[in-house]
Design a protein around this motif. Structure first.
Motif, PDB file in Angstrom:
ATOM      1  N   ARG A  70       0.840  -1.194   0.000  1.00 37.31           N
ATOM      2  CA  ARG A  70       0.000   0.000   0.000  1.00 37.31           C
ATOM      3  C   ARG A  70       0.876   1.247   0.000  1.00 37.31           C
ATOM      4  O   ARG A  70       1.862   1.329   0.696  1.00 37.31           O
ATOM      5  N   ARG A  71       0.492   2.191  -0.825  1.00 41.70           N
ATOM      6  CA  ARG A  71       1.179   3.482  -0.841  1.00 41.70           C
ATOM      7  C   ARG A  71       0.118   4.540  -0.644  1.00 41.70           C
ATOM      8  O   ARG A  71      -0.673   4.803  -1.536  1.00 41.70           O
ATOM      9  N   GLY A  72       0.092   5.147   0.513  1.00 41.22           N
ATOM     10  CA  GLY A  72      -0.992   6.064   0.827  1.00 41.22           C
ATOM     11  C   GLY A  72      -2.284   5.270   0.914  1.00 41.22           C
ATOM     12  O   GLY A  72      -2.373   4.282   1.606  1.00 41.22           O
ATOM     13  N   HIS A  73      -3.296   5.698   0.136  1.00 43.00           N
ATOM     14  CA  HIS A  73      -4.582   5.003   0.169  1.00 43.00           C
ATOM     15  C   HIS A  73      -4.670   3.925  -0.902  1.00 43.00           C
ATOM     16  O   HIS A  73      -5.619   3.177  -0.935  1.00 43.00           O
ATOM     17  N   ARG A  74      -3.717   3.859  -1.800  1.00 41.91           N
ATOM     18  CA  ARG A  74      -3.825   2.938  -2.915  1.00 41.91           C
ATOM     19  C   ARG A  74      -2.664   1.965  -2.917  1.00 41.91           C
ATOM     20  O   ARG A  74      -1.572   2.270  -2.468  1.00 41.91           O
ATOM     21  N   GLY A  75      -2.910   0.786  -3.471  1.00 44.67           N
ATOM     22  CA  GLY A  75      -1.863  -0.216  -3.578  1.00 44.67           C
ATOM     23  C   GLY A  75      -1.341  -0.288  -4.992  1.00 44.67           C
ATOM     24  O   GLY A  75      -1.929   0.241  -5.923  1.00 44.67           O
ATOM     25  N   ILE A  76      -0.228  -0.933  -5.134  1.00 45.07           N
ATOM     26  CA  ILE A  76       0.308  -1.255  -6.457  1.00 45.07           C
ATOM     27  C   ILE A  76       0.471  -2.761  -6.474  1.00 45.07           C
ATOM     28  O   ILE A  76       1.123  -3.334  -5.604  1.00 45.07           O
ATOM     29  N   VAL A  77      -0.152  -3.416  -7.455  1.00 44.24           N
ATOM     30  CA  VAL A  77      -0.139  -4.870  -7.499  1.00 44.24           C
ATOM     31  C   VAL A  77       0.397  -5.332  -8.839  1.00 44.24           C
ATOM     32  O   VAL A  77       0.337  -4.628  -9.838  1.00 44.24           O
ATOM     33  N   ALA A  78       0.925  -6.543  -8.831  1.00 43.58           N
ATOM     34  CA  ALA A  78       1.382  -7.141 -10.080  1.00 43.58           C
ATOM     35  C   ALA A  78       0.188  -7.610 -10.882  1.00 43.58           C
ATOM     36  O   ALA A  78      -0.879  -7.891 -10.340  1.00 43.58           O
ATOM     37  N   ALA A  79       0.363  -7.720 -12.201  1.00 45.77           N
ATOM     38  CA  ALA A  79      -0.736  -8.166 -13.035  1.00 45.77           C
ATOM     39  C   ALA A  79      -1.115  -9.606 -12.730  1.00 45.77           C
ATOM     40  O   ALA A  79      -2.235 -10.016 -12.935  1.00 45.77           O
ATOM     41  N   SER A  80      -0.194 -10.403 -12.241  1.00 48.14           N
ATOM     42  CA  SER A  80      -0.467 -11.795 -11.913  1.00 48.14           C
ATOM     43  C   SER A  80       0.804 -12.381 -11.313  1.00 48.14           C
ATOM     44  O   SER A  80       1.886 -11.844 -11.534  1.00 48.14           O
ATOM     45  N   ASP A 148      -9.693   5.792  -5.661  1.00 49.37           N
ATOM     46  CA  ASP A 148      -9.111   4.819  -4.741  1.00 49.37           C
ATOM     47  C   ASP A 148      -9.082   3.397  -5.303  1.00 49.37           C
ATOM     48  O   ASP A 148      -9.516   2.446  -4.673  1.00 49.37           O
ATOM     49  N   TRP A 149      -8.557   3.263  -6.524  1.00 50.84           N
ATOM     50  CA  TRP A 149      -8.316   1.944  -7.111  1.00 50.84           C
ATOM     51  C   TRP A 149      -6.842   1.588  -6.949  1.00 50.84           C
ATOM     52  O   TRP A 149      -5.979   2.457  -7.031  1.00 50.84           O
ATOM     53  N   ASP A 150      -6.550   0.308  -6.761  1.00 53.30           N
ATOM     54  CA  ASP A 150      -5.174  -0.172  -6.801  1.00 53.30           C
ATOM     55  C   ASP A 150      -4.695  -0.235  -8.248  1.00 53.30           C
ATOM     56  O   ASP A 150      -5.456  -0.570  -9.155  1.00 53.30           O
ATOM     57  N   LYS A 151      -3.426   0.081  -8.446  1.00 53.18           N
ATOM     58  CA  LYS A 151      -2.846   0.043  -9.789  1.00 53.18           C
ATOM     59  C   LYS A 151      -2.287  -1.351 -10.080  1.00 53.18           C
ATOM     60  O   LYS A 151      -1.669  -1.970  -9.225  1.00 53.18           O
ATOM     61  N   VAL A 152      -2.505  -1.811 -11.304  1.00 48.12           N
ATOM     62  CA  VAL A 152      -1.960  -3.083 -11.759  1.00 48.12           C
ATOM     63  C   VAL A 152      -0.817  -2.770 -12.718  1.00 48.12           C
ATOM     64  O   VAL A 152      -1.001  -2.064 -13.714  1.00 48.12           O
ATOM     65  N   MET A 153       0.372  -3.274 -12.408  1.00 50.30           N
ATOM     66  CA  MET A 153       1.569  -2.928 -13.161  1.00 50.30           C
ATOM     67  C   MET A 153       2.134  -4.135 -13.898  1.00 50.30           C
ATOM     68  O   MET A 153       2.064  -5.270 -13.418  1.00 50.30           O
ATOM     69  N   GLU A 154       2.698  -3.883 -15.071  1.00 52.20           N
ATOM     70  CA  GLU A 154       3.534  -4.863 -15.762  1.00 52.20           C
ATOM     71  C   GLU A 154       4.851  -4.165 -16.036  1.00 52.20           C
ATOM     72  O   GLU A 154       4.930  -3.265 -16.869  1.00 52.20           O
ATOM     73  N   GLY A 155       5.884  -4.541 -15.287  1.00 50.88           N
ATOM     74  CA  GLY A 155       7.120  -3.789 -15.335  1.00 50.88           C
ATOM     75  C   GLY A 155       6.867  -2.384 -14.829  1.00 50.88           C
ATOM     76  O   GLY A 155       6.297  -2.186 -13.755  1.00 50.88           O
ATOM     77  N   ASP A 156       7.268  -1.400 -15.620  1.00 53.09           N
ATOM     78  CA  ASP A 156       7.063  -0.003 -15.236  1.00 53.09           C
ATOM     79  C   ASP A 156       5.753   0.570 -15.761  1.00 53.09           C
ATOM     80  O   ASP A 156       5.474   1.750 -15.561  1.00 53.09           O
ATOM     81  N   ASN A 157       4.971  -0.235 -16.465  1.00 50.64           N
ATOM     82  CA  ASN A 157       3.761   0.272 -17.121  1.00 50.64           C
ATOM     83  C   ASN A 157       2.512  -0.059 -16.323  1.00 50.64           C
ATOM     84  O   ASN A 157       2.322  -1.205 -15.883  1.00 50.64           O
ATOM     85  N   ILE A 158       1.645   0.933 -16.164  1.00 45.24           N
ATOM     86  CA  ILE A 158       0.340   0.669 -15.584  1.00 45.24           C
ATOM     87  C   ILE A 158      -0.546   0.073 -16.668  1.00 45.24           C
ATOM     88  O   ILE A 158      -0.655   0.612 -17.770  1.00 45.24           O
ATOM     89  N   ILE A 159      -1.140  -1.092 -16.378  1.00 46.35           N
ATOM     90  CA  ILE A 159      -1.944  -1.783 -17.396  1.00 46.35           C
ATOM     91  C   ILE A 159      -3.357  -2.059 -16.911  1.00 46.35           C
ATOM     92  O   ILE A 159      -4.145  -2.680 -17.626  1.00 46.35           O
ATOM     93  N   GLY A 160      -3.693  -1.616 -15.699  1.00 44.27           N
ATOM     94  CA  GLY A 160      -5.045  -1.861 -15.213  1.00 44.27           C
ATOM     95  C   GLY A 160      -5.231  -1.333 -13.809  1.00 44.27           C
ATOM     96  O   GLY A 160      -4.323  -0.741 -13.210  1.00 44.27           O
ATOM     97  N   LEU A 161      -6.433  -1.547 -13.284  1.00 43.19           N
ATOM     98  CA  LEU A 161      -6.796  -1.124 -11.940  1.00 43.19           C
ATOM     99  C   LEU A 161      -7.618  -2.228 -11.286  1.00 43.19           C
ATOM    100  O   LEU A 161      -8.250  -3.037 -11.965  1.00 43.19           O
ATOM    101  N   LYS A 162      -7.617  -2.218  -9.964  1.00 44.57           N
ATOM    102  CA  LYS A 162      -8.372  -3.211  -9.215  1.00 44.57           C
ATOM    103  C   LYS A 162      -8.965  -2.560  -7.976  1.00 44.57           C
ATOM    104  O   LYS A 162      -8.303  -1.768  -7.308  1.00 44.57           O
ATOM    105  N   GLN A 163     -10.218  -2.877  -7.707  1.00 43.71           N
ATOM    106  CA  GLN A 163     -10.879  -2.372  -6.500  1.00 43.71           C
ATOM    107  C   GLN A 163     -11.872  -3.436  -6.049  1.00 43.71           C
ATOM    108  O   GLN A 163     -12.864  -3.701  -6.726  1.00 43.71           O
ATOM    109  N   GLY A 164     -11.587  -4.071  -4.913  1.00 46.97           N
ATOM    110  CA  GLY A 164     -12.427  -5.180  -4.487  1.00 46.97           C
ATOM    111  C   GLY A 164     -12.418  -6.267  -5.534  1.00 46.97           C
ATOM    112  O   GLY A 164     -11.360  -6.719  -5.979  1.00 46.97           O
ATOM    113  N   LYS A 165     -13.599  -6.688  -5.957  1.00 46.71           N
ATOM    114  CA  LYS A 165     -13.691  -7.746  -6.967  1.00 46.71           C
ATOM    115  C   LYS A 165     -13.933  -7.197  -8.372  1.00 46.71           C
ATOM    116  O   LYS A 165     -14.201  -7.947  -9.304  1.00 46.71           O
ATOM    117  N   GLN A 166     -13.812  -5.886  -8.536  1.00 45.07           N
ATOM    118  CA  GLN A 166     -13.854  -5.286  -9.870  1.00 45.07           C
ATOM    119  C   GLN A 166     -12.435  -5.071 -10.376  1.00 45.07           C
ATOM    120  O   GLN A 166     -11.524  -4.810  -9.593  1.00 45.07           O
TER     121      GLN A 166
END
Length: 531
Positions: A70-80, A148-166
């Protein structure tokens, strides 16, 4: 499309939640074999040993791993998760394990849920050009920070967002996809769609970006579409032209809306699979909304649907074996084992296995990874690279409809929920379609993208069948008791008997405007179908 991917270097090891249309996916650990077995016992024909339960438990465990950094209110997660970081089985997978994996999707009726996915094209207001990746990254970052969505990253690129089960993800050409949470009612589904569109518009409009709800890119050619920085798409882009003439169009220029639905047992899955396949051309016709290619009519009402007929016939189509008396989980596994693979992810790299067989992989004879055996992670990924009109995972996906304006995003799940989640309507559909021949089903699949509800069928037109089917869907929704039948109004208009426009699909209405008030320009479609 909603491929499940595994991505390279990332900020933390975390599983991107695979959409499951039950609200009770649960978190499984290797010691929670009792719960894994309990879920599987819903399908009485699959009372697997604890060893198989453990293996299925692994993949269910991976669906809901711990939180990201978590960074502040949002997380950064791997794509998988990289496969090497996943729980690895101590014994080789067997075909029985793969069958048990599908069977583990069985759920009691009270836990059935509705999962809706939809894609849309982003464009610049001034030029109507597709969004570039840099604009998409800015949009994703803006939605993350504001809502307040978590960011989904692939390497240095943001490729999506996640919030709960969305989750929000990117298709190969930057199509913006919401994969919705598993929800109980269609009111919740439509509220989710509205909330998503509000959030996207709130950020996008400040950037001069709009989104259009249509099934095929109406104005721009393949050369004009940006390529998203996602590793697996490179392998697919190289492979597609080898197996069909329209695969790149599928990747870069199509948008769909689909619904994911649960089943209670193998027998229930079979009934829903057959009903869904038989009626998929009717859904294609009712939602047909892609009549333009590169600024001109393309001769189809659903170009998106037609494109799937020449994308890769090894992994698409109407699956005639589903109507065989021997069909079940095992037969689908046999089919999937022989669908050519795209890739395997190992050591933070995508290994090109395009055209190779998962059956060989299971035997340790995969040419690109000699001697190596697959995990359930690999099997789950492989299942998401199969694209029939109805797709089986641990739930069923209805895949035949074009993307469209927001009311149709609510109507598509309403159509299928009314038909498949009500026992009376489901049985009526099975009775109605029981004597349809394989040739008739294929004819409808191939002809409907061109002629829609005016497709001749037996002693009438497909419109007459669609009228009966919509009545069954409405009745099924009313019996559910949630006051959901109003969500069908958007498509009921198309087949109403007192409507002189009866049988006119959304695509035909667009064509009428193109030839009339639009003065043979497709540019107004971006305003007409703007979210």
């Amino acid at each position: 499309m909603a491929f499940i991917s595994q991505a390279g270097p990332s900020y933390c090891i975390r599983t991107e939640v695979t959409r499951c249309t039950s609200g009770h996916a649960g978190v499984f650990s290797m010691t929670n074999n009792l719960e894994a077995s309990r879920m599987k016992e819903t399908c009485v024909s699959f009372s697997s040993s604890s060893r198989h339960s453990a293996k299925v438990g692994q993949i269910l465990h991976l669906d809901n791993a711990g939180a990201g950094i978590r960074r502040g209110h949002r997380g950064i997660v791997a794509a998988s998760p990289p496969t090497e970081d996943a729980v690895i089985a101590t014994e080789p997978l067997t075909k029985e394990d793969l069958v048990a994996y599908l069977a583990s999707g069985c759920k009691s009726k009270e836990t059935w849920r509705i999962g809706t996915e939809h894609e849309k094209f982003g464009f610049a207001f001034g030029t109507l050009r597709p969004m570039k990746y840099e604009q998409i990254a800015e949009l994703l970052n803006g939605i993350s920070e504001r809502f307040d969505w978590d960011k989904v990253m692939e390497g240095d690129n943001i490729i999506g967002l996640k919030q709960g089960k969305q989750s929000i993800s990117l298709e190969p050409g930057g199509q913006f996809e919401l994969s919705g949470a598993p929800l109980e009612t269609l009111h919740q589904t439509c509220a989710e769609v509205n909330s998503h569109l509000y959030q996207v518009k709130a950020v996008a409009e400040e950037m001069g970006i709009g989104f259009v709800g249509i099934g095929f890119q109406p104005k721009w050619g393949l050369k004009d579409i940006p390529v998203m920085p996602k590793g697996r798409y490179e392998i697919m882009r190289n492979y597609m032209p080898k197996v069909g003439s329209l695969g790149l169009d599928m990747m870069f220029r199509t948008c769909t809306v689909q619904v994911n639905l649960d089943f209670s047992s193998e027998a229930d899955m079979i009934c829903k699979f057959r009903a869904g396949l038989a009626l998929q051309p009717i859904a294609t016709a009712l939602f047909a909304n892609s009549p333009f290619t590169e600024g001109k009519p393309n001769g189809y009402l659903s170009m998106r649907s037609h494109i799937w007929t020449d994308t890769d016939n090894n992994r698409t189509g109407m699956l005639p074996f589903v109507f065989d008396g021997s069909f079940g989980f095992e037969q689908y596994v046999d089919y999937a084992l022989d669908v050519p693979m795209y890739f395997v992810y190992r050591k933070k790299k995508y290994i090109d296995c395009a055209g190779m067989s998962f059956r060989d992989f299971l035997a340790g004879k995969l040419p690109c990874l000699p001697g190596e055996l697959p995990t359930l992670n690999d099997w789950e990924n492989h299942l998401t690279t199969i694209f029939p009109e109805v797709r089986l995972k641990r739930y069923l996906e209805m895949r035949g409809a074009d993307g469209g304006p927001w009311r149709r995003l609510c109507a598509l799940p309403a159509f299928w929920v009314g038909l498949l989640y009500d026992e009376v309507s489901l049985q009526n559909v099975l009775d109605m379609t029981a004597d349809w021949t394989p040739e008739e089903r294929v004819m409808l699949r191939n002809q409907v993208p061109k002629t829609g509800l005016k497709t001749p069928f037996r002693d009438g037109l497909l419109r007459h069948v669609a009228e009966d089917v919509l009545k069954l869907a409405k009745d099924g929704l009313e019996r559910r008791g949630y006051k959901e039948s109003g969500f069908l109004n958007e498509v009921a208009e198309v087949v109403r008997t007192d409507n002189f426009m009866t049988g006119v699909t959304p695509a035909e209405k667009l064509l009428e405007m193109y030839h009339g008030k639009w003065g043979e320009s497709v540019d107004p479609v971006f305003e007409e179908l703007l979210y």
